[in-house]
Design an enzyme around this catalytic site. Structure first.
Site, PDB file in Angstrom:
ATOM      1  N   ASP A  34      50.955 -16.303  30.209  1.00 43.53           N
ATOM      2  CA  ASP A  34      51.589 -15.059  30.641  1.00 43.53           C
ATOM      3  C   ASP A  34      51.690 -14.160  29.406  1.00 43.53           C
ATOM      4  O   ASP A  34      51.546 -14.630  28.266  1.00 43.53           O
ATOM      5  CB  ASP A  34      52.968 -15.385  31.208  1.00 43.53           C
ATOM      6  CG  ASP A  34      53.774 -14.148  31.539  1.00 43.53           C
ATOM      7  OD1 ASP A  34      53.229 -13.224  32.162  1.00 43.53           O
ATOM      8  OD2 ASP A  34      54.950 -14.107  31.142  1.00 43.53           O
ATOM      9  N   PHE A  35      51.964 -12.881  29.611  1.00 45.57           N
ATOM     10  CA  PHE A  35      52.071 -11.962  28.468  1.00 45.57           C
ATOM     11  C   PHE A  35      53.526 -11.659  28.115  1.00 45.57           C
ATOM     12  O   PHE A  35      54.059 -12.177  27.137  1.00 45.57           O
ATOM     13  CB  PHE A  35      51.302 -10.666  28.745  1.00 45.57           C
ATOM     14  CG  PHE A  35      51.349  -9.709  27.579  1.00 45.57           C
ATOM     15  CD1 PHE A  35      50.647  -9.974  26.414  1.00 45.57           C
ATOM     16  CD2 PHE A  35      52.114  -8.548  27.638  1.00 45.57           C
ATOM     17  CE1 PHE A  35      50.701  -9.108  25.332  1.00 45.57           C
ATOM     18  CE2 PHE A  35      52.172  -7.675  26.568  1.00 45.57           C
ATOM     19  CZ  PHE A  35      51.462  -7.957  25.408  1.00 45.57           C
ATOM     20  N   ASP A  36      54.207 -10.833  28.924  1.00 45.27           N
ATOM     21  CA  ASP A  36      55.575 -10.415  28.609  1.00 45.27           C
ATOM     22  C   ASP A  36      56.530 -11.606  28.609  1.00 45.27           C
ATOM     23  O   ASP A  36      56.600 -12.359  29.589  1.00 45.27           O
ATOM     24  CB  ASP A  36      56.056  -9.384  29.630  1.00 45.27           C
ATOM     25  CG  ASP A  36      55.336  -8.062  29.491  1.00 45.27           C
ATOM     26  OD1 ASP A  36      55.741  -7.257  28.638  1.00 45.27           O
ATOM     27  OD2 ASP A  36      54.351  -7.851  30.230  1.00 45.27           O
ATOM     28  N   ASP A  77      57.224 -17.637  31.274  1.00 50.23           N
ATOM     29  CA  ASP A  77      58.668 -17.484  31.060  1.00 50.23           C
ATOM     30  C   ASP A  77      59.434 -17.014  32.293  1.00 50.23           C
ATOM     31  O   ASP A  77      60.661 -16.969  32.281  1.00 50.23           O
ATOM     32  CB  ASP A  77      58.922 -16.463  29.951  1.00 50.23           C
ATOM     33  CG  ASP A  77      58.679 -15.036  30.433  1.00 50.23           C
ATOM     34  OD1 ASP A  77      57.562 -14.751  30.910  1.00 50.23           O
ATOM     35  OD2 ASP A  77      59.610 -14.220  30.359  1.00 50.23           O
TER      36      ASP A  77
END
Length: 274
Positions: A36-38, A211
């Site tokens: 995932d990124f953010d 997250d």
């Protein structure tokens, strides 16, 4: 290697990071690493447009990409946004908007055809949100989705979520809750779990780092693949946070303290795999 936590329960499979990376090293060329990124590769920011990968992350991904079968970013962000952050790296595939868009390393961006007719609806919805939602709400238009952020005004959570869910019902959209955000997207069957399920079908194993609650679908896809094939190794890693971290950690095998700690973890992993 930075210290790891296992949350408040035993992992779904007997696992520790050292053994997991040792198993990965034996067949690294057949493994996929998903991120995932953010909140995972990058810390969350009050301004979504200002988010950047944590220290060491880009260098570590560049080192890992030639060693494994595939490194993929699977994000709620559009591919165009992800490309601005990862285009300088080779061997990184991008899956944006929960898989409604994807771009192989160096290739063209491909959009899920069923989602394209919803672009005008999303644009109109973004305009309406800017008009009707109270000051303090940040409206993020992503072409194929609209994210309603209230991170800088948490007292607006109830009003924003009520408005967003009412609009989703009116327009026939789907709702994705997240960290201080509600996202509205087309009624197209596409999510992170589906992306992972498709990519790992011929892989020997995979890691997924996330997250937020949308990442639990990715964890579930890895667990389903492991259940179907005892030789497949799936590792689910949660990145801690004060908002959704507990729920995600309980669904994961391992927990890392922050995106910055993940940069250290991946740097160590790259050295192990080499």
């Amino acid at each position: 290697m930075p210290p790891l936590n296992l949350g408040n329960q035993e992992p779904k499979t007997p696992l520790d990071a050292a053994h997991a990376w040792a198993a990965t090293a034996e067949r690294a060329g057949d493994y996929v690493l998903f991120f995932d990124f953010d909140g995972t590769l990058a810390p969350v920011d009050d301004d979504p447009t200002a988010v950047k990968p944590a220290p060491k992350v880009l260098t570590a991904l560049e080192a890992l990409a030639p060693v494994v079968r595939q490194v993929a970013i699977v994000s709620a962000r559009p591919v165009e946004f992800l490309r601005d952050h990862f285009d300088g790296l080779s061997g990184i595939d991008l899956y944006g908007l929960y898989g409604l868009e994807h771009r192989r390393s160096g290739g063209e961006t491909v959009t899920e055809p069923a989602a394209l007719p919803w672009v005008p609806t999303m644009a109109e919805l973004a305009d309406l949100a800017r008009t009707e939602l109270p000051p303090g709400t940040l409206v993020e238009f992503k072409r194929l989705s609209v994210a309603l952020h209230y991170r800088t005004a948490p007292h607006l959570a109830e009003a924003v979520e009520s408005w967003g869910r009412a609009q989703a019902s009116r327009l026939g959209l789907r709702v994705q809750a997240g960290r201080m955000v509600l996202e509205l997207k087309p009624p197209v069957d596409r999510d992170k779990g589906m992306v992972i399920d498709e990519v790992v079908r011929s892989a020997a194993g995979a890691w997924y780092f996330g997250d937020d609650v949308s990442d639990i679908k990715a964890f579930t896809a890895l667990r389903a693949r492991s259940a179907a094939d005892p030789d497949f190794v799936g590792v689910c890693v949660a990145v801690a946070n004060p908002e959704t971290g507990q729920e995600v950690a309980l669904a994961a095998d391992l927990t890392i303290d922050s995106p910055s700690a993940l940069g250290d973890f991946l740097t160590d992993a790259a050295a192990r795999l080499r």
